[in-house]
Write a protein that holds these residues in place. Structure first.
Motif: not given
Length: 109
Positions: A11-29, A48-57
């Motif tokens: 799950k990706i939680y964006l800074k704008n409040g949206k929650e995305l159910n995803v499969k993360i392929i790759e993460k960098s800085d 862009n990582s700046h748009s993301i508040e947190k990720i729950i794997f």
């Protein structure tokens, strides 16, 4: 069955409040590559990582991304290092100074 489905995704939680159910392929800085779980033929999406508040794997691990506000309060970063090469005289000393000006400008020496 419903609880198994909800925990089998990232799950990706964006800074704008949206929650995305995803499969993360790759993460960098700087960016995260993912596919949408809801669509079987989803293309790889890059955000862009700046748009993301947190990720729950899917294993429950939570990763909070460094916000610009935190980086603005800690503007200076210093790194010191030592690296050895293959030869006897191959020793490299490293000193790096990093000053964060804005999210768009970062000064390194």
């Amino acid at each position: 069955l419903i609880s198994l489905i909800s925990f089998s995704q990232d799950k990706i939680y964006l800074k704008n409040g949206k929650e995305l159910n995803v499969k993360i392929i790759e993460k960098s800085d700087k960016e995260v590559k993912y596919k949408l779980i809801d669509e079987s033929d989803s293309p790889i999406i890059i955000i862009n990582s700046h748009s993301i508040e947190k990720i729950i794997f899917r294993n429950g691990e939570e990763m909070k991304l460094l916000s610009d506000e935190t980086r603005m309060s800690k503007r200076i970063c210093l790194n010191v290092g030592l690296r050895y090469g293959l030869g006897i005289e191959d020793v490299f000393y490293k000193f790096q100074a990093d000053y964060f000006i804005t999210p768009a400008i970062n000064l390194e020496l």
